[in-house]
Design an enzyme around this catalytic site. Structure first.
Site, mmCIF file in Angstrom:
data_model
loop_
_atom_site.group_PDB
_atom_site.id
_atom_site.type_symbol
_atom_site.label_atom_id
_atom_site.label_comp_id
_atom_site.label_asym_id
_atom_site.label_seq_id
_atom_site.Cartn_x
_atom_site.Cartn_y
_atom_site.Cartn_z
ATOM 1 N N LYS A 50 1.639 -5.491 -9.801
ATOM 2 C CA LYS A 50 0.499 -4.609 -9.542
ATOM 3 C C LYS A 50 -0.522 -5.377 -8.717
ATOM 4 O O LYS A 50 -1.034 -6.404 -9.151
ATOM 5 C CB LYS A 50 -0.113 -4.153 -10.859
ATOM 6 C CG LYS A 50 -1.349 -3.300 -10.678
ATOM 7 C CD LYS A 50 -1.849 -2.762 -12.001
ATOM 8 C CE LYS A 50 -3.138 -1.978 -11.802
ATOM 9 N NZ LYS A 50 -3.663 -1.484 -13.079
ATOM 10 N N LYS A 102 3.330 -1.366 -7.604
ATOM 11 C CA LYS A 102 2.170 -0.508 -7.419
ATOM 12 C C LYS A 102 1.120 -1.198 -6.573
ATOM 13 O O LYS A 102 0.846 -2.361 -6.850
ATOM 14 C CB LYS A 102 1.619 -0.212 -8.814
ATOM 15 C CG LYS A 102 0.362 0.579 -8.836
ATOM 16 C CD LYS A 102 -0.078 0.732 -10.255
ATOM 17 C CE LYS A 102 -1.456 1.351 -10.207
ATOM 18 N NZ LYS A 102 -2.194 1.166 -11.383
HETATM 19 C C1 PBG Z 1 -5.628 0.726 -15.057
HETATM 20 C C2 PBG Z 1 -4.924 1.400 -13.953
HETATM 21 C C3 PBG Z 1 -5.310 1.602 -12.609
HETATM 22 C C4 PBG Z 1 -4.374 2.452 -12.046
HETATM 23 C C5 PBG Z 1 -3.423 2.724 -13.023
HETATM 24 N N1 PBG Z 1 -3.762 2.047 -14.182
HETATM 25 C C6 PBG Z 1 -6.508 1.209 -11.851
HETATM 26 C C7 PBG Z 1 -6.938 -0.166 -11.706
HETATM 27 O O1 PBG Z 1 -6.219 -1.134 -11.961
HETATM 28 O O2 PBG Z 1 -8.104 -0.268 -11.342
HETATM 29 C C8 PBG Z 1 -4.432 3.002 -10.644
HETATM 30 C C9 PBG Z 1 -3.688 4.257 -10.401
HETATM 31 C C10 PBG Z 1 -4.053 4.996 -9.174
HETATM 32 O O3 PBG Z 1 -4.829 4.547 -8.301
HETATM 33 O O4 PBG Z 1 -3.521 6.108 -9.037
HETATM 34 N N2 PBG Z 1 -5.675 -0.625 -15.076
#
Ligand code: PBG
Length: 311
Positions: free
Chosen positions: A181, A234
Site C-alpha cells: 500500500k 493499492k
Molecule cells: C485506511 C484506508 C485508506 C484507503 C483504504 N483504507 C486511506 C488511507 O490510507 O489514507 C484508501 C481507499 C481509497 O482511496 O479508495 N487506512
C-alpha cells in the site's frame, strides 16, 4: 473472433464493492459522485439490490460517532462495522463480507496507529498498535465477517491478527492484507468519505514510497510469511507494474484496489463530456486483470456489472 482469443476478461465474480457505513442518516460524498455514507438500514437495501444483480462481495468501512486516541470504536462490540456485518450476514448469508481493519477512522488524530507526542514531535508506535488491530480483526470475525482486510501497514500486523484469530476459534477466517500500500495522493476523496484525514503529518512513515518496487515485493513476501491468504496492491492503475511483479513472483490470490481518485477522476472527466465513462472504466479495470489481478475492488462495481451484462 476477438472474444475467442481474448487473454483477459472482466467478470462480476471478480469484483468487490466498498461501502461506508455510519450512524445516522445517509449522506453523499461530494468528491465521489454516486458514493454515500450509509446507515445500516440503507446499506442493507443497497447491498440487497447489488447482490441480486450479481455482486458477490463487499468491503466495509465504518465511520464512528466518536473518535479518541485509542480508536475504541474500531473494536467496540456494538461498533458500527460490527453491527453492519451482523445485519448483512443475517439478511444476505451468501454475500461475502470483507471488513477493512484499520484505526484511522476511529482515531481523533486520523492516523492508522497509536501516536506518541514527545517534545513537539509525533511518531507512530508500531508494536503497541498491533494489539488494537488484532482486537479489531477479532471483533469483526465475531460479528461474522468472512474475510478481514488490514489496511494500516504496521509491521507485523498480519502475524498478530492471525494469532489472535487462531486463538479465538477463527482459524478459518482468511486475511486479505493490503500488502503493498503506497502513500498515495489518490486516496484524497476517500478521506472525505471515511472522515480519516490525518490532523497533522502524513502517512509516509508507514505507507510505502511511490518510487519503490523491490520494497513492495519484500512487503508482500513478509505478509505471506506472516499468514496472509490474499494480498493486495493499492492504488491499482498507477501501480500496474507492482501488480504484475507481485503476481508473477508469488502466484498468490492478488487483489487490486482501484482507489477513490481513480474513480473520481473518471467521473469528473465524464461529467464534462471529455471521456466515455463506461469505456474508460472497463479499459482501466481490464488492464488490472491483464497485469495479474484476480480480484478488483472498485467503487464502480455496480455499474460495471450492468455494463458487462449489456455486453
Ligand atoms: C485506511 C484506508 C485508506 C484507503 C483504504 N483504507 C486511506 C488511507 O490510507 O489514507 C484508501 C481507499 C481509497 O482511496 O479508495 N487506512
Amino acid at each position: 473472433m476477438r472474444r475467442l482469443v481474448a487473454e483477459a476478461r472482466l467478470h462480476p465474480d471478480q469484483l468487490v464493492l466498498p461501502y461506508f457505513v455510519r450512524v445516522g442518516r445517509k449522506s453523499a460524498v461530494s468528491s465521489m459522485p454516486g458514493v454515500f455514507q450509509l446507515s445500516v438500514d440503507d446499506l442493507l437495501k443497497e447491498a440487497e439490490r447489488a447482490h441480486a444483480s450479481g455482486l458477490r462481495a463487499v468491503l466495509l468501512f465504518g465511520i464512528p460517532d466518536q473518535k479518541d486516541e485509542k480508536a475504541s470504536g474500531a473494536y467496540a462490540e456494538n461498533g458500527i462495522v460490527q453491527k453492519a456485518v451482523c445485519e448483512l450476514k443475517r439478511a444476505l448469508p451468501e454475500l461475502v463480507v470483507i471488513t477493512d481493519v484499520c484505526l484511522c477512522e476511529y482515531m481523533s488524530h486520523g492516523h492508522c496507529g497509536i501516536v506518541e507526542k514527545k517534545s513537539g514531535k509525533a511518531r507512530i508506535l508500531n508494536d503497541p498498535t498491533l494489539e488494537l488491530l488484532a482486537r479489531t480483526a477479532r471483533s469483526h470475525a465475531e460479528a461474522g465477517a468472512d474475510i478481514v482486510a488490514p489496511s494500516d501497514m504496521m509491521d507485523g500486523r498480519v502475524r498478530a491478527i492471525r494469532q489472535q484469530l487462531d486463538e479465538n476459534g477463527f482459524a478459518d477466517t482468511p486475511i486479505m492484507s493490503y500488502a503493498a500500500k503506497f502513500a498515495s495522493a489518490f486516496y484524497g476523496p476517500f478521506r472525505e468519505a471515511a472522515e480519516s484525514t490525518p490532523k497533522f503529518g502524513d502517512r509516509r512513515s508507514y505507507q510505502m514510497d511511490n518510487a519503490n518496487a523491490a520494497e513492495a515485493l519484500r512487503e508482500v513476501g513478509l505478509d505471506i510469511q506472516e499468514g496472509a491468504d490474499i494480498i493486495m496492491v493499492k492504488p491499482a492503475l498507477a501501480y500496474l507494474d507492482i501488480i504484475y511483479r507481485v503476481k508473477s513472483t508469488f502466484g498468490y490470490p492478488t487483489a487490486a484496489y482501484a482507489v477513490s481518485a481513480e474513480y473520481s477522476m473518471i467521473k469528473a472527466a465524464a461529467a464534462k463530456g471529455w471521456i466515455d465513462e463506461r469505456n474508460v472504466t472497463l479499459e482501466s479495470l481490464l488492464a488490472m486483470r491483464r497485469a495479474g489481478a484476480d480480484i478488483i475492488i472498485t467503487y464502480a462495481a455496480k455499474e460495471v456489472i450492468r455494463w458487462l451484462k449489456e455486453g
